[in-house]
Motif scaffolding. Sequence first.
Motif, PDB file in Angstrom:
ATOM      1  N   SER A 120      -1.856   0.408  -6.767  1.00 17.08           N
ATOM      2  CA  SER A 120      -1.091  -0.780  -6.418  1.00 17.08           C
ATOM      3  C   SER A 120      -0.498  -1.432  -7.662  1.00 17.08           C
ATOM      4  O   SER A 120       0.660  -1.870  -7.667  1.00 17.08           O
ATOM      5  CB  SER A 120      -1.984  -1.773  -5.666  1.00 17.08           C
TER       6      SER A 120
ATOM      7  N   PRO B  26       3.903  -4.620  -3.830  1.00 12.73           N
ATOM      8  CA  PRO B  26       3.786  -3.432  -2.977  1.00 12.73           C
ATOM      9  C   PRO B  26       3.761  -3.755  -1.489  1.00 12.73           C
ATOM     10  O   PRO B  26       4.347  -3.026  -0.686  1.00 12.73           O
ATOM     11  CB  PRO B  26       2.459  -2.800  -3.440  1.00 12.73           C
TER      12      PRO B  26
ATOM     13  N   HIS C 208       2.623   1.207   0.057  1.00 10.59           N
ATOM     14  CA  HIS C 208       2.648   1.248  -1.402  1.00 10.59           C
ATOM     15  C   HIS C 208       1.552   0.417  -2.054  1.00 10.59           C
ATOM     16  O   HIS C 208       1.554   0.291  -3.286  1.00 10.59           O
ATOM     17  CB  HIS C 208       4.018   0.796  -1.908  1.00 10.59           C
ATOM     18  N   GLY C 209       0.626  -0.139  -1.276  1.00 10.29           N
ATOM     19  CA  GLY C 209      -0.473  -0.876  -1.882  1.00 10.29           C
ATOM     20  C   GLY C 209      -0.661  -2.254  -1.275  1.00 10.29           C
ATOM     21  O   GLY C 209       0.129  -2.703  -0.443  1.00 10.29           O
ATOM     22  N   ASP C 210      -1.694  -2.938  -1.743  1.00  9.78           N
ATOM     23  CA  ASP C 210      -2.124  -4.183  -1.119  1.00  9.78           C
ATOM     24  C   ASP C 210      -1.874  -5.437  -1.951  1.00  9.78           C
ATOM     25  O   ASP C 210      -2.217  -6.531  -1.513  1.00  9.78           O
ATOM     26  CB  ASP C 210      -3.626  -4.105  -0.803  1.00  9.78           C
ATOM     27  N   THR C 211      -1.333  -5.312  -3.155  1.00  9.63           N
ATOM     28  CA  THR C 211      -0.949  -6.514  -3.881  1.00  9.63           C
ATOM     29  C   THR C 211       0.456  -6.925  -3.425  1.00  9.63           C
ATOM     30  O   THR C 211       1.107  -6.204  -2.673  1.00  9.63           O
ATOM     31  CB  THR C 211      -1.009  -6.282  -5.400  1.00  9.63           C
TER      32      THR C 211
ATOM     33  N   CYS D   5       5.958  -2.251   2.068  1.00  8.52           N
ATOM     34  CA  CYS D   5       5.260  -1.516   3.118  1.00  8.52           C
ATOM     35  C   CYS D   5       5.975  -1.757   4.444  1.00  8.52           C
ATOM     36  O   CYS D   5       6.791  -2.675   4.566  1.00  8.52           O
ATOM     37  CB  CYS D   5       3.807  -1.972   3.227  1.00  8.52           C
TER      38      CYS D   5
END
Length: 426
Positions: free
Chosen positions: A114, A153, A147-150, A157
């Motif tokens: 991330s 990103p 693409h991630g959790d921060t 998503c």
Amino acid sequence: MDAAELLALDAEHVWHPYGPMPSTIDSLLVREASGVRLTLDDGRELVDGMSSWWAAIHGYRNPVLDAALAEQAGRMSHVMFGGLTHEPAIRLAKTLVDLAPEGLRHVFLCDSGSVSVEVAVKMCLQYWQSVGRKEKRRLMTWRGGYHGDTFTPMSVCDPEGGMHSLWRGILPDQLFLPRPPGGFADEPDQDYLDLLATEIGRHAGELAAIIVEPVVQGAGGMRFHPPAYLRALREITEANGVLLIFDEIATGFGRTGRMFAAEHAGVTPDVLCLGKALTGGYLTMAAALCTPEIADGISRGELPVLAHGPTFMANPLSSAVANASLGILAEGGWKSDVPRIEAALKAGLEPARELPSVADVRVLGAIGVIELDHPVDMAVATEVLTGNGVWLRPFRNLIYTMPPYISEAEDLVAITSAMVSAAQKA
């Protein structure tokens, strides 16, 4: 403490990923792991078909990785990377440049996948700021991605089907194209190619970059798409002055049958994100690679440095074990292991096509997916899978596997049989 005490404390204090607090489902207590097997506290063994979220490609307790970690710990566990450097990080950067698609020459080592996406986007935004195009500040992607959790990103998503729809109105407002149609082996859809050209051209003046997962969309739905779309993106972005980011956190290091999924298309992005399997699943580490053009543009700007510096950037332990993992890959065994796994997954999952609740079965490299026509009942699926001696983590309407490359024939039979059984009952 015995298992009951540990699990009680876990339920009371430990917040697990994508779970409530307090937890409503007991986690399985792992005592140790070796090869492709997890040993639970009650003595049961489970074949790990997940590679610990796609990272442990060489399995557990690999002697080469163990030795690299121990040797580095005997020298230096950590040192700040600001103003200092060290051999493991230098060697790692050179190896990644040698492995990556031609033209990616500079490596920023960071903490997680991330964060590598955050860094990649920051590179692109800062590049345009530095060259006097401050209006180019939005991102574009296609739906179905992850693409991630921060926060940055999350903004690229899938805005509807993903878990990040909760943050609509808070996240930056990005631009989304429809999901890429077709499967990996299909011919590209000309209408979709025309749409890419039209939409990218229309928004080129405000677009900093396009970010996609090449060939395989991972946690957004485990979909495969034709590599021709990547070639089209490269041509269209270059023609319109838009940067291109490939997120290979899930697909890098052999998972799709090529070292990097971008190789299926034969193109080089402006920025490449790597993570997960980089250290063979031992320690957290990721990287963002870029072209000299990106680095030179930033260096000519008002702020001539990349404005990012993680505390544990280029951690020596992570760097050393990453070098060892890449050394195993350099020996080339994965080039026969991944096709072997692909063949076993295709054969083992074929019976699922006959099940009435199965919408699709698809396999690419060391990735096997059963897509149901309804959401998976997680409690039922987990009971069936573990009852068959296999650990998998289904999500939404998908039962899937990304096994370690060292998985033997009997392991793959166990995994695929368990998946078909779970599809029947979950």
